[in-house]
Motif scaffolding. Structure first.
Motif, short mmCIF file in Angstrom:
data_model
loop_
_atom_site.label_atom_id
_atom_site.label_comp_id
_atom_site.label_asym_id
_atom_site.label_seq_id
_atom_site.Cartn_x
_atom_site.Cartn_y
_atom_site.Cartn_z
N ARG A 1 29.49 41.96 37.78
CA ARG A 1 29.19 43.31 38.22
C ARG A 1 29.03 43.33 39.74
N PRO A 2 29.64 44.27 40.41
CA PRO A 2 29.54 44.32 41.88
C PRO A 2 28.13 44.68 42.34
N GLU A 3 27.59 43.88 43.22
CA GLU A 3 26.24 44.12 43.74
C GLU A 3 26.23 45.35 44.64
N GLY A 4 25.25 46.21 44.40
CA GLY A 4 25.04 47.34 45.30
C GLY A 4 26.05 48.46 45.18
N LEU A 5 26.92 48.42 44.18
CA LEU A 5 27.91 49.48 44.00
C LEU A 5 27.60 50.22 42.70
#
Length: 326
Positions: free
Chosen positions: A128-132
């Protein structure tokens, strides 16, 4: 903004909410603020606002292809829904590595992203993309992501039940690709309706969403008197294939599709199909994403990570001329 607030007789925060498309402004106040903006010639400066708020008012849309009608219609509907909320839309295509698409979105400084259909399966398998902030269209509720989707299974069940009600002893299924959540859900709805009615499901015939694959599938459905097709394009090819066999629809075999594409009413015969509300689906996805971005817990309650029903958009059977009594 201070001048607009003074002209409209509201606070600066109210002007900010209007500019940012927040739903927490009553219509009369919004109209008064918008009138003041017109009178004063005020236009929001996106770059300046990004520096102040840390948000660019831009969201991404991740797809693997725009060749399918469903994806292209969702692109149009999502662009319109984003514009309505005051957000720009940035489109990126994902190959086998969806992480690269997320990296490109981060480079562009988007506030969040909506992931469509086939790209959703890639997202579930990736880190999972961090901060998105993400909202996924067509994925299991158990994924742990914020999900919205059409009621694929319910629509498929209604279509299958309709064919059984017309007196067909069995309903064959022309399914979509194995890696598609929508295809799996439509197959589930078809299977569960047959089993509920005491009918043993026939073997599934599988296509790739294209009309050509539907045309080829006709050779595997020579025993069928009724077919539920997982989308309208495959149904179109199927109708042609049956005609070439001398089995015209609906005299010899009935066909129901899914999606209700704009051309479905002009097929020969006009196609009975399950209508997806792409506009409602896009609005739900954009609203959920904007709520995540802006931290609006009230708005995010409607599209939950635990499969809440409000994240499921209803479908509807549109009856035309391609389905008839057995």
């Amino acid at each position: 903004m201070a001048m607009v607030a003074g002209r409209a007789g509201v606070s600066g925060q109210t002007v900010s909410r209007v500019v940012n498309g927040s739903p927490r402004v009553d219509p009369a106040t919004r109209a008064r603020v918008e009138a003041a903006m017109v009178e004063l010639g005020y236009r929001p400066h996106r770059a300046a606002r990004a520096l102040r708020t840390g948000r660019t008012q831009t969201i991404g849309l991740v797809v693997t292809t725009l060749a399918t009608v469903g994806n292209s219609r969702m692109l149009q509907a999502t662009a319109e829904a984003a514009e309505e909320r005051g957000y720009a839309l940035l489109l990126v295509t994902a190959g086998d590595a969806v992480a690269d698409a997320f990296d490109r979105l981060r480079d562009q400084g988007v506030d969040g992203a909506i992931v469509l259909n086939e790209a959703s399966a890639l997202t579930l398998a990736a880190d999972r993309p961090e901060g998105l902030h993400l909202v996924v269209v067509d994925a299991p509720a158990s994924s742990g992501l914020r999900v919205v989707h059409s009621d694929h299974a319910g629509g498929a069940a209604v279509a299958t039940g309709k064919l059984l009600d017309l007196g067909h002893e069995n309903v064959w299924h022309l399914a979509g690709p194995t890696d598609s959540f929508a295809a799996a859900e439509r197959e589930r709805g078809w299977r569960e309706m047959l089993q509920a009615r005491g009918v043993t499901p026939s073997p599934v015939v599988r296509g790739d969403w294209s009309a050509e694959s539907g045309h080829l599938a006709a050779s595997e459905l020579t025993q069928a008197t009724a077919v539920f097709s997982a989308n309208d394009q495959m149904a179109l090819g199927l109708v042609r294939g049956f005609a070439e066999q001398g089995r015209c629809v609906p005299d010899r075999v009935s066909v129901i599709g899914f999606d209700d594409v704009p051309d479905a009413a002009n097929y020969r015969p006009p196609l009975t199909t399950v209508r997806q509300d792409f506009t409602a689906l896009a609005v739900a996805a954009v609203d959920a994403l904007v709520a995540e971005i802006e931290g609006d817990e009230v708005a995010t309650a409607g599209v939950s990570r635990d499969g809440g029903a409000q994240g499921i958009i209803r479908t509807r059977l549109i009856e035309r001329e391609s389905a008839a009594s057995a």
